[in-house]
Design a protein around this motif. Structure first.
Motif, PDB file in Angstrom:
ATOM      1  N   ILE A  61       0.843  -1.208   0.000  1.00 27.95           N
ATOM      2  CA  ILE A  61       0.000   0.000   0.000  1.00 27.95           C
ATOM      3  C   ILE A  61       0.874   1.253   0.000  1.00 27.95           C
ATOM      4  CG2 ILE A  61      -1.677   1.323   1.344  1.00 27.95           C
ATOM      5  CD1 ILE A  61      -2.810  -1.372   2.308  1.00 27.95           C
ATOM      6  N   PHE A  62       1.914   1.270   0.827  1.00 28.55           N
ATOM      7  CA  PHE A  62       2.814   2.429   0.903  1.00 28.55           C
ATOM      8  C   PHE A  62       3.490   2.688  -0.439  1.00 28.55           C
ATOM      9  CE2 PHE A  62       7.067   4.165   1.591  1.00 28.55           C
ATOM     10  CZ  PHE A  62       6.734   5.383   2.174  1.00 28.55           C
ATOM     11  N   LEU A  63       4.007   1.629  -1.066  1.00 29.43           N
ATOM     12  CA  LEU A  63       4.685   1.803  -2.352  1.00 29.43           C
ATOM     13  C   LEU A  63       3.729   2.284  -3.436  1.00 29.43           C
ATOM     14  CD1 LEU A  63       7.111  -1.258  -2.349  1.00 29.43           C
ATOM     15  CD2 LEU A  63       7.663   1.158  -1.945  1.00 29.43           C
ATOM     16  N   THR A  64       2.502   1.802  -3.427  1.00 32.28           N
ATOM     17  CA  THR A  64       1.511   2.246  -4.404  1.00 32.28           C
ATOM     18  C   THR A  64       1.175   3.717  -4.217  1.00 32.28           C
ATOM     19  OG1 THR A  64       0.566   0.013  -4.465  1.00 32.28           O
ATOM     20  CG2 THR A  64      -0.808   1.802  -5.302  1.00 32.28           C
ATOM     21  N   PHE A 114       1.758   9.326  -5.853  1.00 25.16           N
ATOM     22  CA  PHE A 114       2.116  10.689  -5.477  1.00 25.16           C
ATOM     23  C   PHE A 114       3.284  11.193  -6.340  1.00 25.16           C
ATOM     24  CE2 PHE A 114       4.696  13.613  -2.916  1.00 25.16           C
ATOM     25  CZ  PHE A 114       3.752  14.611  -2.681  1.00 25.16           C
ATOM     26  N   SER A 115       4.281  10.341  -6.531  1.00 27.34           N
ATOM     27  CA  SER A 115       5.435  10.727  -7.347  1.00 27.34           C
ATOM     28  C   SER A 115       5.007  11.016  -8.776  1.00 27.34           C
ATOM     29  CB  SER A 115       6.491   9.625  -7.325  1.00 27.34           C
ATOM     30  OG  SER A 115       6.940   9.407  -6.013  1.00 27.34           O
ATOM     31  N   TRP A 116       4.189  10.165  -9.346  1.00 24.64           N
ATOM     32  CA  TRP A 116       3.695  10.375 -10.716  1.00 24.64           C
ATOM     33  C   TRP A 116       2.883  11.677 -10.793  1.00 24.64           C
ATOM     34  CZ3 TRP A 116       4.734   9.049 -15.403  1.00 24.64           C
ATOM     35  CH2 TRP A 116       3.813   9.331 -16.421  1.00 24.64           C
ATOM     36  N   GLY A 117       2.061  11.959  -9.815  1.00 27.78           N
ATOM     37  CA  GLY A 117       1.283  13.188  -9.798  1.00 27.78           C
ATOM     38  C   GLY A 117       2.163  14.419  -9.735  1.00 27.78           C
ATOM     39  N   PHE A 128       3.006   5.990  -2.689  1.00 33.09           N
ATOM     40  CA  PHE A 128       4.207   6.767  -2.994  1.00 33.09           C
ATOM     41  C   PHE A 128       4.400   6.891  -4.503  1.00 33.09           C
ATOM     42  CE2 PHE A 128       8.801   7.107  -3.733  1.00 33.09           C
ATOM     43  CZ  PHE A 128       9.053   8.283  -3.044  1.00 33.09           C
ATOM     44  N   GLY A 129       4.171   5.801  -5.223  1.00 37.04           N
ATOM     45  CA  GLY A 129       4.289   5.854  -6.693  1.00 37.04           C
ATOM     46  C   GLY A 129       3.257   6.776  -7.310  1.00 37.04           C
TER      47      GLY A 129
END
Length: 63
Positions: free
Chosen positions: A47-50, A55-58, A52-53
């Protein structure tokens, strides 16, 4: 509680003998009270990695 009525020689209700039941010989069986929650669904790391990914993409798209 068990009340024994019509005992010979009883003059009043106050003379009534009261017998209270107790536990069975050897005691009662243990009670199962533990919570058993099934482990289904994604883990906390997944869940954390998803998140974070996403958020990073946004942030990449905004920048």
């Amino acid at each position: 509680m068990l009340a024994i009525r019509n005992k010979p020689g009883m003059a009043s209700v106050k003379d009534m003998l009261l017998l209270q039941g107790g536990p069975p010989p050897g005691g009662f069986a243990p009670v199962r009270h533990a919570r058993r929650i099934p482990s289904k669904g994604p883990s906390a790391v997944a869940i954390f990695l998803t998140v974070f990914g996403d958020f990073s993409w946004g942030m990449y798209e905004v920048g």
